[in-house]
Each structure stands twice: as C-alpha cells, then as structure tokens.
Design an enzyme around this catalytic site. Sequence first.
Site, PDB file in Angstrom:
ATOM      1  NE  ARG A 243      -4.263  -1.433   0.075  1.00  0.00           N
ATOM      2  CZ  ARG A 243      -4.342  -2.519  -0.689  1.00  0.00           C
ATOM      3  NH1 ARG A 243      -3.340  -2.833  -1.499  1.00  0.00           N
ATOM      4  NH2 ARG A 243      -5.425  -3.281  -0.669  1.00  0.00           N
ATOM      5  CG  ASP A 267       1.420  -2.557  -8.338  1.00  0.00           C
ATOM      6  OD1 ASP A 267       1.332  -2.235  -9.542  1.00  0.00           O
ATOM      7  OD2 ASP A 267       0.542  -3.207  -7.741  1.00  0.00           O
ATOM      8  CD  GLU A 272      -3.057   3.157  -5.227  1.00  0.00           C
ATOM      9  OE1 GLU A 272      -1.860   2.875  -5.100  1.00  0.00           O
ATOM     10  OE2 GLU A 272      -3.948   2.296  -5.340  1.00  0.00           O
ATOM     11  CG  HIS A 304      -3.215  -1.038  -6.786  1.00  0.00           C
ATOM     12  ND1 HIS A 304      -3.375  -0.312  -5.633  1.00  0.00           N
ATOM     13  CD2 HIS A 304      -3.325  -2.338  -6.411  1.00  0.00           C
ATOM     14  CE1 HIS A 304      -3.596  -1.137  -4.618  1.00  0.00           C
ATOM     15  NE2 HIS A 304      -3.571  -2.371  -5.078  1.00  0.00           N
TER      16      HIS A 304
HETATM   17  P1  NAI Z   1      -1.285 -11.249   5.038  1.00  0.00           P
HETATM   18  O1  NAI Z   1      -2.312 -10.797   6.026  1.00  0.00           O
HETATM   19  O2  NAI Z   1      -1.251 -12.667   4.638  1.00  0.00           O
HETATM   20  O3  NAI Z   1       0.177 -10.848   5.559  1.00  0.00           O
HETATM   21  C1  NAI Z   1       0.487  -9.649   6.172  1.00  0.00           C
HETATM   22  C2  NAI Z   1       1.603  -9.915   7.175  1.00  0.00           C
HETATM   23  O4  NAI Z   1       2.017  -8.658   7.701  1.00  0.00           O
HETATM   24  C3  NAI Z   1       1.165 -10.789   8.355  1.00  0.00           C
HETATM   25  O5  NAI Z   1       2.071 -11.853   8.509  1.00  0.00           O
HETATM   26  C4  NAI Z   1       1.196  -9.829   9.550  1.00  0.00           C
HETATM   27  O6  NAI Z   1       1.593 -10.485  10.758  1.00  0.00           O
HETATM   28  C5  NAI Z   1       2.214  -8.812   9.112  1.00  0.00           C
HETATM   29  N1  NAI Z   1       2.042  -7.493   9.722  1.00  0.00           N
HETATM   30  C6  NAI Z   1       0.920  -6.745   9.798  1.00  0.00           C
HETATM   31  N2  NAI Z   1       1.181  -5.551  10.344  1.00  0.00           N
HETATM   32  C7  NAI Z   1       2.499  -5.543  10.654  1.00  0.00           C
HETATM   33  C8  NAI Z   1       3.351  -4.596  11.242  1.00  0.00           C
HETATM   34  N3  NAI Z   1       2.904  -3.398  11.633  1.00  0.00           N
HETATM   35  N4  NAI Z   1       4.650  -4.929  11.400  1.00  0.00           N
HETATM   36  C9  NAI Z   1       5.108  -6.154  11.017  1.00  0.00           C
HETATM   37  N5  NAI Z   1       4.327  -7.091  10.432  1.00  0.00           N
HETATM   38  C10 NAI Z   1       3.054  -6.793  10.260  1.00  0.00           C
HETATM   39  O7  NAI Z   1      -1.488 -10.303   3.781  1.00  0.00           O
HETATM   40  P2  NAI Z   1      -1.039 -10.577   2.274  1.00  0.00           P
HETATM   41  O8  NAI Z   1      -2.096 -11.316   1.569  1.00  0.00           O
HETATM   42  O9  NAI Z   1       0.336 -11.119   2.277  1.00  0.00           O
HETATM   43  O10 NAI Z   1      -1.053  -9.093   1.682  1.00  0.00           O
HETATM   44  C11 NAI Z   1      -0.156  -8.093   2.144  1.00  0.00           C
HETATM   45  C12 NAI Z   1      -0.600  -6.755   1.596  1.00  0.00           C
HETATM   46  O11 NAI Z   1      -0.426  -6.737   0.172  1.00  0.00           O
HETATM   47  C13 NAI Z   1      -2.091  -6.429   1.759  1.00  0.00           C
HETATM   48  O12 NAI Z   1      -2.360  -5.888   3.042  1.00  0.00           O
HETATM   49  C14 NAI Z   1      -2.336  -5.437   0.681  1.00  0.00           C
HETATM   50  O13 NAI Z   1      -2.102  -4.134   1.199  1.00  0.00           O
HETATM   51  C15 NAI Z   1      -1.268  -5.748  -0.368  1.00  0.00           C
HETATM   52  N6  NAI Z   1      -1.838  -6.216  -1.626  1.00  0.00           N
HETATM   53  C16 NAI Z   1      -1.522  -5.549  -2.776  1.00  0.00           C
HETATM   54  C17 NAI Z   1      -2.023  -5.938  -3.995  1.00  0.00           C
HETATM   55  C18 NAI Z   1      -1.668  -5.248  -5.275  1.00  0.00           C
HETATM   56  O14 NAI Z   1      -2.296  -5.509  -6.322  1.00  0.00           O
HETATM   57  N7  NAI Z   1      -0.677  -4.389  -5.303  1.00  0.00           N
HETATM   58  C19 NAI Z   1      -2.962  -7.072  -4.065  1.00  0.00           C
HETATM   59  C20 NAI Z   1      -3.177  -7.751  -2.814  1.00  0.00           C
HETATM   60  C21 NAI Z   1      -2.650  -7.318  -1.634  1.00  0.00           C
END
Ligand code: NAI
Length: 342
Positions: A243, A267, A272, A304
């Site tokens: 993000r 991305d 954005e 994105h």
């Molecule tokens: P997820 O929930 O599986 O993993 C997120 C990880 O971050 C978790 O292991 C959590 O413990 C950790 N975390 C959360 N807050 C934290 C902090 N303050 N400090 C340290 N660790 C922390 O999520 P996933 O599926 O891996 O997605 C991650 C991010 O990717 C999403 O939140 C979204 O913002 C982004 N995303 C971007 C896309 C794109 O098209 N560019 C598409 C899908 C997701």
Amino acid sequence: MQNSSDDSGVKVAMFDTKTYDKEYFDKLNPQKIQLRTIAASLNEQTVDLAKGCEVVCIFVNDKCDANTVMALEKIGVRLIALRCAGFNNVDLEACKRHNISVVRVPEYSPHAVAEHSVALMMMLNRQLHKAYMRNRAGQYVLDGLVGFDMFGKTVAVLGTGKIGACVIEILSGFGCKILAYDKYPNPRLGEMSNVDYTSIENIISAADIITLHIPLSDESKHIINDAAIGKMKRGVMLINTSRGGLVDTSALIRGLKTGIIGSAGLDVYEEEANIFFHDISNQVLNDEVFARLTTFNNVIITSHQAFLTQEALSNIAETTIENILEYAAGKRFDELSNSVVC
Ligand code: NAI
C-alpha cells in the site's frame, strides 16, 4: 451503468467496475445476484448510485470513510463486499455503528502479487525499461545497463504473510539471503536455511533490496520514512506492492536524490486514488510529488497492477460472489466466513 431487469435476488452495486471485473463476474455470477456495474468510485458524493441495493461491492480506491458509511446506511446498504484483501479504505468502527457488515477476499493470488514484486526487482536490476526504450530507437548499446546477480544478495522482506512467503520462496530459487520481519514470524519460513527473522532495524540496514508486504495501518503508515532511509545501505532497491501509505513519498524522493535509494519499484502510491486506474493522458498532472517521482529513470511505477492475473480475477469474482450469497442466506458480521471485524 447497467441495471439488471429481473427483480429477484440480492441487489449489488459494484463501484469502480472495469471491463475485466465485469468479464469475470459475468462468467461466474449465478442468477441470485443482480449486479449493477458502476464505473465511478464510491465516496460520499457517489453513494446515491447505490440506491435500491443492499450491497456495495468495492475495490482498493473506493473510499468508505465515516460519512460515506453513514450515507450508505441511510440508503439501506447492509453489506460492504471488498473485492480485495486490504481494508484500510473502510472505516470499520463506523460500519459497526451503522450496522453494516464488511467482507473481503482474504486471498486471491498471493503468487500474482509476489511475482509482480519480483518482476519489478528484475526490471530495475537489469534495467529492462531502459533496454526496451533504447532498442525501440535502434540504440543497441549496453553502456549504463550493468545489473547485478541476484544470487547471494540480501533481500529484506517486511511482512511474511501470504504474499511475503511467496516472495521468499521465489527469491530462494535465485539463491538470495532473506532477512525477514513480521510481528508474527512464520515458523515454516524461519526454518529455511537462507531465512533469518530479525528486527526491522537490522533488516533495513543490511539489505540490498527491501520489499514491503505488510498491510497499511496506523502502526505501519510511513514505516519507510527519512529515519528508516537514513539507516539503509547506499544504493538499496525499494519495492512496494503493498500500500502506498507505507512509504513517505517525499522522504523517498529525498532518498533517491541523495542516492541512498538506488532504485524503486512501486505498484502503489499513497495518493494514487485520483491517478491509478484512470486515463489522465489528456489532463495536467496536478500532483507535484507524483510528478517528481515520474522524473527518475531509476523508478518504475505500475498502477496497482500486481494483482492483475487471470487466476486472481477469477478467484476475486468467485469469493466475492460466495461472500454475497452468504449474506443473502442471512449471515451477518462475524458469521460471514470472510468477515472483516474491527
Ligand atoms: P497477510 O495478512 O497474509 O500478511 C500480512 C503480514 O504482515 C502478516 O504476517 C502480519 O503479521 C504482518 N504485519 C501486519 N502488520 C504488521 C506490522 N505493523 N509490522 C510487522 N508485520 C506486520 O497479507 P497478504 O495477503 O500477504 O497481503 C499483504 C498486503 O499486500 C495487503 O495488506 C495489501 O495491502 C497488499 N496487496 C496488494 C495488492 C496489489 O495488487 N498491489 C494485491 C493484494 C494485496
């Protein structure tokens, strides 16, 4: 905007609809859902486009702040169905106050985003953007295109959830050393011989490449700021497919100008919403910070796009339809399988 003529089934207003969304939803949509596709983004001004619908279906740049949520309740909306994993654009407290359930698609293709992150790394490293432009112009020269072997490089992975884990697996194939940081380390990854979990300070200062995969929250906003950049190795590559708000863009620009940040693959961008997913080629770009960012030849911006694979679009449509059908069957709040609770 399209309206289904049939009066049966749950009525859903799908904001920010693109042709690819419609294609994949139409393929999978059962008769039980009446989909009204709307090109505009959801915000306080566009709420009325959902009149007559119980459900709004939204994406990353639709804005569900407290006022929008209040207005949604007034027109009878009872479910916000996110077509994405992140929910930083929804005021969950307001949804609770206004009796609106929120669901999301927790996982649609971590591979899609992970592979795009690595694509940005490789494009920057081997300077493919410059090579492509040069070759189009008949300039078949290699000066200035020197890259580095990924083998043996140290990559900092911030966030080792679904996407971060895929990134680690791909980079392990390259022979990279991984320094990982997560509030909740994944024991399976921790056991890999090339992966070390350590503090954010350690990983930021030791990495050749830093890639961001934590969600945006009050805690993580601007996690990459002047102070963090000050600790980085000179020439580090920064990748952000998570993000935009994770990075203080003005600090990033300062880092690029001083050369601490050697290259950046983005991305996402914190402002954005008015740029990405729109064709603004006939308009003046009013965002000075973004405009500056686009001047660097060591910065690659994709709008994105990391999620945009056939598999992800199909999974998004499938899970969103399942989420809405659960709601239609009478489930609310945390009874819904993919409920987002505050
Ligand atoms: P997820 O929930 O599986 O993993 C997120 C990880 O971050 C978790 O292991 C959590 O413990 C950790 N975390 C959360 N807050 C934290 C902090 N303050 N400090 C340290 N660790 C922390 O999520 P996933 O599926 O891996 O997605 C991650 C991010 O990717 C999403 O939140 C979204 O913002 C982004 N995303 C971007 C896309 C794109 O098209 N560019 C598409 C899908 C997701």
